[in-house]
Every structure is written in structure tokens, then in C-alpha cells.
Design an enzyme around this catalytic site. Structure first.
Site, PDB file in Angstrom:
ATOM      1  NE  ARG A 220      -1.930  -2.106   2.726  1.00  0.00           N
ATOM      2  CZ  ARG A 220      -2.084  -3.352   2.291  1.00  0.00           C
ATOM      3  NH1 ARG A 220      -3.090  -3.654   1.529  1.00  0.00           N
ATOM      4  NH2 ARG A 220      -1.248  -4.307   2.640  1.00  0.00           N
TER       5      ARG A 220
ATOM      6  CG  HIS B  23       3.459   3.992   8.619  1.00  0.00           C
ATOM      7  ND1 HIS B  23       3.515   4.848   7.527  1.00  0.00           N
ATOM      8  CD2 HIS B  23       3.114   2.776   8.125  1.00  0.00           C
ATOM      9  CE1 HIS B  23       3.213   4.172   6.439  1.00  0.00           C
ATOM     10  NE2 HIS B  23       2.978   2.923   6.767  1.00  0.00           N
TER      11      HIS B  23
HETATM   12  C1  NCD Z   1       1.628  -0.949   8.108  1.00  0.00           C
HETATM   13  C2  NCD Z   1       3.130  -0.786   8.270  1.00  0.00           C
HETATM   14  O1  NCD Z   1       3.889  -0.958   7.308  1.00  0.00           O
HETATM   15  O2  NCD Z   1       3.512  -0.432   9.375  1.00  0.00           O
HETATM   16  N1  NCD Z   1       1.262  -1.155   6.775  1.00  0.00           N
HETATM   17  C3  NCD Z   1       0.962  -0.064   6.008  1.00  0.00           C
HETATM   18  O3  NCD Z   1       1.828   0.708   5.648  1.00  0.00           O
HETATM   19  N2  NCD Z   1      -0.318   0.151   5.726  1.00  0.00           N
HETATM   20  C4  NCD Z   1       1.015  -1.920   9.022  1.00  0.00           C
HETATM   21  C5  NCD Z   1       1.591  -3.296   9.090  1.00  0.00           C
HETATM   22  O4  NCD Z   1       2.511  -3.650   8.337  1.00  0.00           O
HETATM   23  O5  NCD Z   1       1.092  -4.058   9.915  1.00  0.00           O
END
Ligand code: NCD
Length: 303
Positions: free
Chosen positions: A51, A129
Site C-alpha cells: 500500500r 508511520h
Molecule cells: C503498516 C506498516 O507498514 O507499518 N502497513 C501499512 O503501511 N499500511 C502496518 C503493518 O505492516 O502491519
């Protein structure tokens, strides 16, 4: 020049402007289709992603820009021992903005200090994040209509889940948010987050059983147990299916409770929940493109 390392890098007024812009982009995509003509985004991903990387790429392409990058540390010179500081100096000559994901906490921050172009932290180890948080906040704002006055339950791996850490920090600035942390003992929220909440005198509660609190929640933020951050397989196997949200458990929840998940999902939400009108996680992923388009325009000062 501005970077994005933490959701706290934008104040709440700036976030409002960003979300207004994301909403305008969603409603009037043609108006923005050439805003980034001639610009290049570099995606430097040292850790797996679906994503985040593809939504950044989609965002830049939808703005008329172009994308370069790598999606695996082994296909970059990191495999030869190059530092992120050196890599970003080179990327600065090839692109106008960079989204970086790294397995080491703080690596995008180190890169930003040597960078000549804006750097976006696309996830640094178990730390933060921020662009997932922008996605989460935009989803809440659009679907609930406001970013204050609610009880949010964060459930699963609250220790290693970087999306959780960034979201709690970001929400700590809004009025009347009550946090319910639902996790096994071993995966509790880190102390530094608890200290932040204590300093700000914000209400929170830590519980183990989802069933004990689900009826009180306005938002349930489910997370995956972060397999890649465990030191041994045995602990992961013991904890991975600790929570499974299914229609039985959901029958205890409010009729308008919003179910969010940053995705990818493993077993923590049964697929039978996907058809429930409260399940908003696929919609949430779509908002990720609009908010990243708004972020790119903001950091490149094109709006
Ligand atoms: C998340 C991440 O990479 O921290 N994924 C994301 O970017 N939507 C959540 C995850 O990996 O569990």
C-alpha cells in the site's frame, strides 16, 4: 524545505488544510492532474510494502509526475554497504521528493539531514508511520465528521505497531479523545507513549480482552502482530491469533462503530466482517492516495 518524519511535524491547522486539499483532490481530480508535470518522486523502500509504496507511486502519477525507486534493499547499493546518508545525496540529484521506508528506527531522519529534497518517512522500523496516520485521520474526519470527542480502541500489537504509535501521538492533540489499549501483556504500548499521555493528562485504559471494551468504542483500530519484529518465532506463533474480530464479537459493538486497520491483515479480522457496513479498512486504503497527493503538493509547495 520541509520533511515529514512524524505526524507532529504538522500542527492541527496545517493538518486541516492538508485534509481539505485531499478532499478537493478526491472531488476534482482533473484540477490536479498536471500539478506535478516534470517532477520526480523517488521511492526508497528497504522493507516490504504494498500500500504505502504503490499509493505514493499512484499519487505522483495522478499528479502528472514520474516515479523512480527501489522496493528491496538488496537491489540497491545498501547491499554493498552504502549508508542512507550517501544514498540520499545521490537521490537528491535524481528526484524532487523522496519517500523512504527503512527497517531501522530513525533512518529517514538521518537521510533528511543530508537531503537536498523533502524526505517523507514511509515507516521506520517499529517507530513511526506518519503517512498512515494522515490516512487514518482523513478517514476518521470524513466518516465520523470530526477528529475530537470519541473513544478509540487500539487492538493487537501495540508494542511494535508503528501505525499505532504515530496515531496515538497525532490524536493526543485533539479534544476529548479516550484511548483504550487492547493487547496481550507482552505487546503493550511502549512506555514513552504512556509517558506522553500522562504528561498531557489524557485518559487511557489498558485491557487484555476485546470483548470487555468493544461496546464502549466509537472506533476500533485493529492491527496485525508484527512478525518481522519478533526475536523468536515461538513468541510470534503464541501471540499471532490472540485477537480475531468476527461477527459474533461485532454484535456487541455500537451500530456506528468504525472498524479501521492499516492493512495488511493476517487473521485478526475474519473476512466475514468485510461485508459489515462498519468495516472501513478498504475505504481507508483509498484515502491513502488522496492524502499522499495532498502531501506531495504541500511539501513541493505547489498548492
Ligand atoms: C503498516 C506498516 O507498514 O507499518 N502497513 C501499512 O503501511 N499500511 C502496518 C503493518 O505492516 O502491519
Amino acid at each position: 524545505m520541509r520533511h515529514l518524519m512524524s505526524p507532529m511535524d504538522f500542527d492541527t491547522n496545517e493538518l486541516d488544510r492538508l485534509f481539505d486539499l485531499a478532499t478537493d483532490i478526491e472531488n476534482n481530480p482533473a484540477k490536479y492532474a498536471h500539478k506535478c508535470d516534470g517532477r520526480i518522486l523517488a521511492t526508497c523502500f528497504y522493507e516490504p510494502s504494498t500500500r504505502t509504496r504503490l499509493s505514493f507511486e499512484s499519487a505522483m502519477l495522478r499528479l502528472g509526475g514520474k516515479v523512480i525507486g527501489f522496493s528491496d534493499a538488496n537491489s540497491s547499493s545498501a547491499a554493498k554497504g552504502e549508508s542512507v546518508s550517501d544514498t540520499i545525496r545521490i537521490i537528491s540529484a535524481y528526484a524532487d521528493i523522496c519517500a523512504m521506508r527503512h527497517l531501522k528506527e530513525g533512518a529517514p531522519m538521518v537521510a533528511s539531514q543530508k537531503s537536498l529534497i523533502p524526505v517523507i518517512n514511509a515507516g521506520d522500523g517499529g517507530h513511526q508511520h506518519p503517512t498512515q496516520t494522515l490516512t487514518d485521520l482523513l478517514t476518521i474526519r470524513n466518516m465520523k465528521g470530526h477528529l475530537d470527542n470519541f473513544t478509540i480502541g487500539l487492538c493487537g500489537d501495540l508494542k511494535f505497531g508503528r501505525t499505532v504509535h504515530s496515531l496515538i501521538k497525532a490524536l493526543s492533540r485533539y479534544e476529548n479523545i479516550r484511548f483504550i489499549f487492547i493487547s496481550p501483556e507482552e505487546l503493550r504500548v511502549p512506555d514513552y507513549i504512556i509517558e506522553l499521555l500522562n504528561e498531557k493528562k489524557l485518559p487511557y485504559k489498558e485491557v487484555i480482552r476485546l470483548e470487555d471494551e468493544i461496546a464502549n468504542l466509537d472506533i476500533l483500530y485493529m492491527t496485525r502482530v508484527q512478525k518481522e519484529r519478533f526475536f523468536n518465532e515461538e513468541d510470534y506463533v503464541r501471540l499471532k491469533d490472540f485477537y480475531v474480530l468476527n461477527t459474533d464479537k461485532l454484535s456487541l459493538a455500537k451500530k456506528d462503530m468504525l472498524i479501521l486497520h492499516p492493512l495488511p491483515r493476517v487473521n485478526e479480522i475474519d473476512v466475514e466482517v468485510d461485508d459489515d457496513p462498519r468495516a472501513a479498512y478498504f475505504k481507508q486504503a483509498r484515502y491513502g492516495v488522496y492524502v499522499r497527493m495532498a502531501l506531495i503538493l504541500t511539501l513541493l509547495e505547489l498548492c
